[in-house]
Design a protein around this motif. Sequence first.
Motif, short mmCIF file in Angstrom:
data_model
loop_
_atom_site.label_atom_id
_atom_site.label_comp_id
_atom_site.label_asym_id
_atom_site.label_seq_id
_atom_site.Cartn_x
_atom_site.Cartn_y
_atom_site.Cartn_z
N THR A 18 0.83 -1.21 0.00
CA THR A 18 0.00 0.00 0.00
C THR A 18 0.86 1.26 0.00
OG1 THR A 18 -0.12 -0.04 2.41
CG2 THR A 18 -1.91 -1.13 1.20
N VAL A 19 2.08 1.16 0.52
CA VAL A 19 2.98 2.32 0.51
C VAL A 19 3.66 2.45 -0.85
CG1 VAL A 19 5.09 3.29 1.46
CG2 VAL A 19 3.39 2.28 2.98
N ALA A 20 4.11 1.32 -1.42
CA ALA A 20 4.91 1.36 -2.64
C ALA A 20 4.09 1.77 -3.86
CB ALA A 20 5.57 0.00 -2.89
N ALA A 21 2.88 1.30 -3.96
CA ALA A 21 2.09 1.57 -5.17
C ALA A 21 1.88 3.05 -5.41
CB ALA A 21 0.75 0.84 -5.09
N PRO A 22 1.46 3.82 -4.39
CA PRO A 22 1.31 5.26 -4.63
C PRO A 22 2.64 5.93 -4.99
CG PRO A 22 0.12 4.61 -2.67
CD PRO A 22 0.97 3.45 -3.06
N ALA A 23 3.74 5.47 -4.39
CA ALA A 23 5.04 6.06 -4.69
C ALA A 23 5.40 5.85 -6.16
CB ALA A 23 6.11 5.45 -3.79
N ILE A 24 5.14 4.66 -6.66
CA ILE A 24 5.41 4.38 -8.07
C ILE A 24 4.50 5.22 -8.95
CG2 ILE A 24 5.26 2.60 -9.86
CD1 ILE A 24 6.07 0.57 -7.68
N ALA A 25 3.24 5.30 -8.57
CA ALA A 25 2.28 6.08 -9.36
C ALA A 25 2.68 7.54 -9.41
CB ALA A 25 0.88 5.92 -8.77
N PRO A 29 3.35 9.30 -13.36
CA PRO A 29 1.91 9.56 -13.50
C PRO A 29 1.44 9.50 -14.95
CG PRO A 29 3.10 11.62 -13.24
CD PRO A 29 4.11 10.52 -13.05
N GLU A 30 0.15 9.32 -15.12
CA GLU A 30 -0.46 9.39 -16.45
C GLU A 30 -0.60 10.86 -16.84
OE1 GLU A 30 -1.59 6.89 -18.40
OE2 GLU A 30 -1.39 5.14 -17.09
N ILE A 31 -0.03 11.22 -17.98
CA ILE A 31 -0.06 12.62 -18.42
C ILE A 31 -0.53 12.68 -19.86
CG2 ILE A 31 1.39 14.62 -18.96
CD1 ILE A 31 3.04 14.04 -16.53
N LYS A 64 2.65 6.19 -20.68
CA LYS A 64 2.10 6.99 -19.59
C LYS A 64 2.10 8.49 -19.93
CE LYS A 64 3.17 3.82 -15.78
NZ LYS A 64 1.76 3.60 -15.42
N PHE A 65 3.06 8.92 -20.75
CA PHE A 65 3.15 10.33 -21.13
C PHE A 65 2.75 10.43 -22.60
CE2 PHE A 65 5.49 14.34 -19.66
CZ PHE A 65 4.82 15.15 -20.57
N GLN A 66 1.54 10.87 -22.84
CA GLN A 66 1.01 10.97 -24.19
C GLN A 66 1.00 12.43 -24.64
OE1 GLN A 66 -0.16 8.52 -26.31
NE2 GLN A 66 0.35 6.87 -24.90
N VAL A 67 1.52 12.68 -25.84
CA VAL A 67 1.53 14.03 -26.42
C VAL A 67 0.74 13.98 -27.72
CG1 VAL A 67 2.94 15.87 -27.41
CG2 VAL A 67 3.76 14.62 -25.40
N LYS A 258 11.16 14.51 -11.97
CA LYS A 258 12.49 14.66 -12.57
C LYS A 258 12.72 13.63 -13.67
CE LYS A 258 16.73 16.22 -12.88
NZ LYS A 258 17.01 17.56 -13.45
N SER A 259 12.22 12.42 -13.47
CA SER A 259 12.42 11.37 -14.47
C SER A 259 11.78 11.76 -15.80
CB SER A 259 11.83 10.05 -13.98
OG SER A 259 10.44 10.16 -13.73
N TYR A 260 10.62 12.40 -15.76
CA TYR A 260 9.96 12.81 -16.98
C TYR A 260 10.70 13.98 -17.65
CZ TYR A 260 5.75 9.89 -16.57
OH TYR A 260 4.87 8.85 -16.53
#
Length: 362
Positions: A18-25, A29-31, A64-67, A258-260
């Motif tokens: 329950t802690v890791a999933a939100p951190a990954i999300a 994120p979906e953009i 996850k990152f759609q343009v 930062k990764s994005y």
Amino acid sequence: MKRRSFLTGAGLVAAAGTVAAPAIAQSAPEIRWRLTSSFPKALDTIYGTAQTFAKYMAEATDNKFQVQTFAAGEIVGGGQALDAVQNGTVELAHTPSYMYIGKDPTLAFGTGVPFGLNARQQHSWWHFADGAKITNEVLARYNAIALACGQSGTQMGGFFRKELNTVDDLKGLKFRIGGLGGDVLAKLGVVPQQIPAGDVFPALERGTIDAAEFVGPYDDEKLGLVKVAKYYYAPGWWEGGAMLHLMVNLQKYNELPKSYQVIMANACEAANNWMLAKYDYVNPGGLRRLLAQGVELRSFPQPIMEAALKAANELYGEISAKNADFKRAYDSMVTYRGEVLPWWQLNEYAYDTFMIRTRGRS
């Protein structure tokens, strides 16, 4: 005890989940962003660079990152791309910074200035000298940041209805040309015209203008300019290496993980290389086809080149006296150019010249 231990362990695993999933999300994120190009879809190399960037972004982020890309005029006109980014109408624009010298002439240097740098030199100055730093300090005032994302290489000088033999032949010439190149030519009597790509052919056909430049043989063929003007001049000394940019809404950019941001920078570099390589591949064929259609190649006479260089240096001095950022960019570019050209002359230029001179021997 074993059952109690198992339940305790299972609880820890569940809690960790329950802690890791939100951190990954949160880190991926979906953009969904929109990009407006300054160019029509028919110009598949320039517009295709924006599509290539969008493709790389999706592939590098598992979609996850759609343009979504839009051609000039679908959301805003090509010359309003930066405005659309600034006010948040779109998050992204694919456009050359020199299109916005009306906001600040310093932005000319991001793309390239008359008698400036070639494609590789421009890319080097952008990343390792002051190019990106100075450009983005100016763009921050317009809520934007620019990443290098496209390069045309040295452009052609354009199509002319009549031959140019002397500097006097430029007087009164109505010439479709953008950026500071138009300001330089205005000093020599040219009447520069700002006309979008889609309107260049009808303007030249009707005689509203006497000459027009755009990019190079591949795109110029698509615009059909050879049908209404037969003299094709080289080189486009006002665009020795024209860089395009991904302009990003600064607020939206700063909100990205930062990764994005890193993925975006690398996607831009990949798209930049794609565009230059594509032009190097398609322009030779485009030139051959134009020659088959009756185009007559010409080089700008040396007196015109010398007069244009003198006028350019005068213009840079005038603007530098009024604009500190412009002077900083100009001084930086001139210093870099002075350092790189002796190396270029010794090695790159010498090699290219030899290969051109001996190209029929193998």
